[in-house]
Structure formats: structure tokens, C-alpha cells
Write an enzyme that holds these catalytic residues in place. Structure first.
Site, PDB file in Angstrom:
ATOM      1  N   GLY A 123       0.773  -1.239   0.000  1.00 28.26           N
ATOM      2  CA  GLY A 123       0.000   0.000   0.000  1.00 28.26           C
ATOM      3  C   GLY A 123       0.802   1.286   0.000  1.00 28.26           C
ATOM      4  O   GLY A 123       0.218   2.369   0.102  1.00 28.26           O
ATOM      5  N   CYS A 244      11.058  -3.234  -9.203  1.00 27.50           N
ATOM      6  CA  CYS A 244      12.215  -2.889  -8.372  1.00 27.50           C
ATOM      7  C   CYS A 244      13.365  -3.823  -8.748  1.00 27.50           C
ATOM      8  O   CYS A 244      13.977  -4.455  -7.897  1.00 27.50           O
ATOM      9  CB  CYS A 244      11.877  -2.962  -6.886  1.00 27.50           C
ATOM     10  SG  CYS A 244      11.225  -4.529  -6.358  1.00 27.50           S
TER      11      CYS A 244
END
Lengths: 315, 151
Positions: A123, A244
Site C-alpha cells: 500500500g 524494483c
């Protein structure tokens, strides 16, 4: 210190062919990441938060004048001190690595828009998007794992995010459902599951679990997710694809595939970190020229974690 | 997820209690109930569109936990007190720094016996959820995961 696998090193040398560049990268990935936080502007202003934290004798730096919400805690704190501070517990800030803030900045969500965050847990980016939207419009935030959904819901509550609908679906299946319902979005964030090569500083075990097989499998999944999501974009809408990781199979290869299949166009994102252009070729496969407008974020360029961000437009 | 939007009558009653108890004037949210609590949606999606999404998607959560009803009063959540911090004007119980440490640790507070009902807890500029005053105690409802003692 965990030694990287030879194949990982060999691939990184190909991405960073200059010896000094590679040496700086190799050194940086063994340093613990800096303590970045993001002010939750749904609850407090950056000026107020900075003042409070400085009263606790935290040394706060705001590295980017146009993004005052991004703060670096410069002094050494006790283990867990950032997480157990009352300001964190009541949702005045979110602990988030600076490079992980870049996808939402590239997406540029505006108040009133309809946004899809397809792989949303835990989140960090959803709460950032909600803050940029000033809790208006609507976000559909999805994840498929129960434990990750629990973390997502908990972070949304802590940050007082009230414009979000959390769904628990397989990302591709959710896209099909939304497509069948005729739902279209102004903005879509596709921050896909990835091999995590950029997260070695925070999670050195990635060096142990790293494998080329996993990268190839993930690349296939990422292509499927990205294609499914692209179908839900409104005309004129923006999609940000991010990982990432540094692996070109999970980055340029996916974006190139997406452009070919959907006609989405790359737009250069204006980001406050140093970005290197996307690469044109990997393992004898060439990518579209426009791929140079994607953004490779390396740990040694910005003293951060590694990331890849591509901003795409539907014309 | 089971969701029921508040009927006109129920919404009117909620707004009446919010005004009477805390001085809050017509918060601009869409109110709905789940099996456990009253929640709000702050976004700009119509009730019909939200209903359509609820019907067709596997929704785990929507909007923000706003309040729980208790004996005709509404106990506002920690995060609702933040969203409404500029609107809350009545029944605010200011606590000291020492009391704040206990409160955020999940402890009940010793208070004046004359205080009864739901109060919004405040320390300096921070709203810290609501508590129920009864028999000289302010009962604590800070969720476990938000307490300092859990770290």
C-alpha cells in the site's frame, strides 16, 4: 555480507560496463538503505510534520523542493524507532524508500480521477496516490494474497485513505472482469511482482534466491499482467509500469512487448531522482528507440534502492 | 463484502448525533454499513457505481472505518477524528503527555467521575480517537496494531 552469484555480477557488468560504475554499484548494494519517510498529506502538512519530528531531535532533510512530502531522516535512530514513533502509528507518515515513490509521481494522479493499482500491497504507492488525489475520485487497489491484503487494508486505514476499493483477485482475472464490465481508468499503476534486484540493500537475501529462471518466468507473467491492464486505459489515459529490478527481461523487454501489442506510447516521466535511459538491446534482442525514455534508477546514482519506471500513454 | 448504504432516515440520524455530540456539520462523505461498523467513502463515485462494483468484484474492503454505534452514540475511529479534526467542536477531552503515553499504549485512563458518554481524545494538536467515559474511567478503543506497546 552475502556474495552475489557470478551470473548476477556478469549481467550487472553488462548493464554497467564501466569498471568504476560497476564497482560503485557493487559497493552500494552492501550498504544499509537510508531512512526515507513520506509525509501523509491527508493528515498533516510537511511543514507541521517536519517541525514535530525536529522537536524529537530527528534531523530531517527534504531533498526535493517540489516534493516537500519526501523526507530523509538523517540521524541514526534506534532499531524500530521510525516504526514505533507516535507520528507513524497515527498515520502522519509512511516509511517508504525514495525510489519506490517514483512510480506514483510518474503516474501524476489528479483529484477526481479513476485509478487502478493492480498489484497494490502493502500500500505504499496506493496511499501516495490517494494523497495526491486528496482522497477524491476512486482507486481500485488489488492484490491476490490474503496476508498482503491485510497489510494493505491496515496501511490504508492508518493513512485515512477513504477513496479506495480493495479487491482480492488474480491481476489478469480482475482485468478481464473489469473489461467485461466496460470499466475504464484515467490512470493505471502496474507495479508488478519482480525479481527484486533493486532491493538488495534492504533485503540482501535476494542475492541468495536470485535466479535467471525466475527472471524469465516473471517476465512472462509481467507481460500478461501489463497487456491485460493496458486494455482498461481510457483514451488519453496514462499507465505506469514499474519494477524494483534491473533485469532487462522484466523491464525494457516487457515495455517493448506492450508497445508492440497495444500501441501505447512512451512518455518521459519527470522524476526528481537521477534516471538513466532504458537500454536498446539485451541478449541480441533490440527494443524500440523510444525505450530510452524509460527510467533506470540505480542505487549508486541516488543512494537509494534500484527501480525501473516506464510511463505510457494511450493516444 | 457485505455492504449496505445508509438509508435517508439512518443517515439523518447519524448526522444528528454527530452534530449534537461533536458539533460536526454534514461531513461530505458517502456512508455505508458493513456487518461490523459504519464506514465512509470519500471519493467521487456514485452509490450506483459502487453498488455495481460490490456486486461484481471480490471486494475485501472499501473506504474508511468511520464509527461504531454504541447505546445510541457514535464512537468515531482514530482516523475519522483526523479527517474531521477541523470540524470537531464538542466533547473533546484534552489529555496530558503522560496520559497520552498510557492511552497510546492501549490503557484506560482515570478521569473525573462526572464525565459520561463518548469523548474525542486530544493531546495538544493531535486527535487520538474516541473513548467511552463511565464510572471515572475512559475506556480505550485504540486498535492493537496502532498501540505503542506492540512495537
Amino acid at each position: 555480507m552475502i556474495t552475489p552469484k557470478p551470473l548476477f555480477e556478469e549481467r550487472m557488468r553488462r548493464l554497467l560496463p564501466e569498471e568504476t560504475d560497476f564497482a560503485e554499484f557493487s559497493k552500494k548494494i552492501h550498504e544499509y538503505p537510508l531512512n526515507f519517510i513520506r509525509c501523509n498529506t491527508l493528515k498533516i502538512s510537511p511543514v507541521q510534520l517536519k517541525k514535530r519530528l525536529e522537536e524529537k531531535e530527528w534531523k530531517i532533510k527534504q531533498p526535493f523542493s517540489v516534493h516537500q512530502e519526501i523526507m530523509l531522516v538523517e540521524n541514526k535512530l534506534q532499531p524500530g524507532e521510525i516504526g514505533k514513533a507516535i507520528e507513524h502509528l497515527i498515520g502522519y507518515y509512511y516509511v517508504q524508500e525514495v525510489s519506490s515513490m517514483m512510480p506514483a509521481l510518474a503516474l501524476e494522479p489528479k483529484p477526481g480521477e479513476f485509478v487502478l493499482d493492480l498489484c497494490a500491497s502493502p500500500g505504499s504507492k496506493t496511499t501516495q496516490i490517494a494523497a495526491l488525489m486528496q482522497n477524491s475520485g476512486a482507486i481500485i487497489a488489488n492484490d491476490k494474497a490474503v496476508d498482503r491484503i491485510i497489510a494493505l487494508c491496515s496501511n490504508l486505514e492508518r493513512c485515512a485513505v477513504g477513496n479506495t476499493i480493495v479487491t482480492k483477485e488474480d491481476a489478469i482475472f480482475l482485468c478481464q472482469k473489469l473489461d467485461n464490465l466496460g470499466i475504464r481508468f484515467d490512470k493505471i499503476l502496474v507495479d508488478v511482482p519482480c525479481s527484486g534486484e533493486g532491493n538488495i540493500r534492504g533485503n540482501p537475501k535476494t542475492l541468495i534466491t536470485w535466479s535467471l529462471g525466475a527472471i524469465r518466468q516473471l517476465s512472462d507473467l509481467q507481460k500478461k499482467i501489463a497487456i491485460s491492464a493496458a486494455a482498461l486505459l481510457k483514451k488519453g489515459g496514462t499507465m505506469v509500469y514499474s519494477t524494483c529490478t534491473h533485469a532487462p527481461e522484466e523491464n525494457e523487454a516487457v515495455v517493448s512487448f506492450l508497445m508492440q501489442k497495444t500501441g501505447l506510447k512512451i512518455e518521459k516521466a519527470s522524476l526528481p531522482l537521477k534516471c538513466r535511459p532504458g537500454i536498446f538491446e539485451w541478449e541480441k534482442r533490440g527494443f524500440a528507440e523510444e525505450i530510452e525514455n524509460t527510467c533506470r534508477i540505480y542505487p549508486h546514482d541516488n543512494d537509494c534502492e534500484g527501480f525501473f519506471v516506464a510511463k505510457l500513454k494511450k493516444e | 463484502m457485505w455492504v449496505r448504504f445508509l438509508s435517508k432516515g439512518k443517515k439523518k440520524e447519524l448526522l444528528r448525533v454527530l452534530k449534537k455530540s461533536f458539533g460536526i456539520e454534514k461531513p461530505p462523505f458517502l456512508f455505508f454499513e458493513t456487518s461490523k461498523e459504519t464506514r465512509i467513502f470519500t471519493g467521487s463515485v456514485s452509490k450506483d457505481d459502487l453498488g455495481m462494483l460490490v456486486k461484481n468484484l471480490r471486494i475485501q474492503s472499501m473506504g474508511l472505518y468511520f464509527a461504531k454505534k454504541e447505546d445510541g452514540e457514535f464512537r468515531l475511529s482514530l482516523d475519522a477524528t483526523h479527517l474531521l479534526s477541523k470540524e470537531i467542536k464538542k466533547n473533546i477531552l484534552e489529555i496530558s503527555d503522560e496520559q497520552k503515553d498510557k492511552w497510546m499504549n492501549g490503557e484506560n485512563l482515570e478521569i473525573d467521575e462526572s464525565l459520561k458518554g463518548i469523548f474525542i481524545v486530544k493531546n495538544k494538536e493531535d486527535f487520538l480517537s474516541s473513548g467511552k467515559a463511565s464510572n471515572g474511567k475512559l475506556f480505550n478503543f485504540i486498535p492493537k496494531e496502532r498501540r505503542t506497546g506492540n512495537y
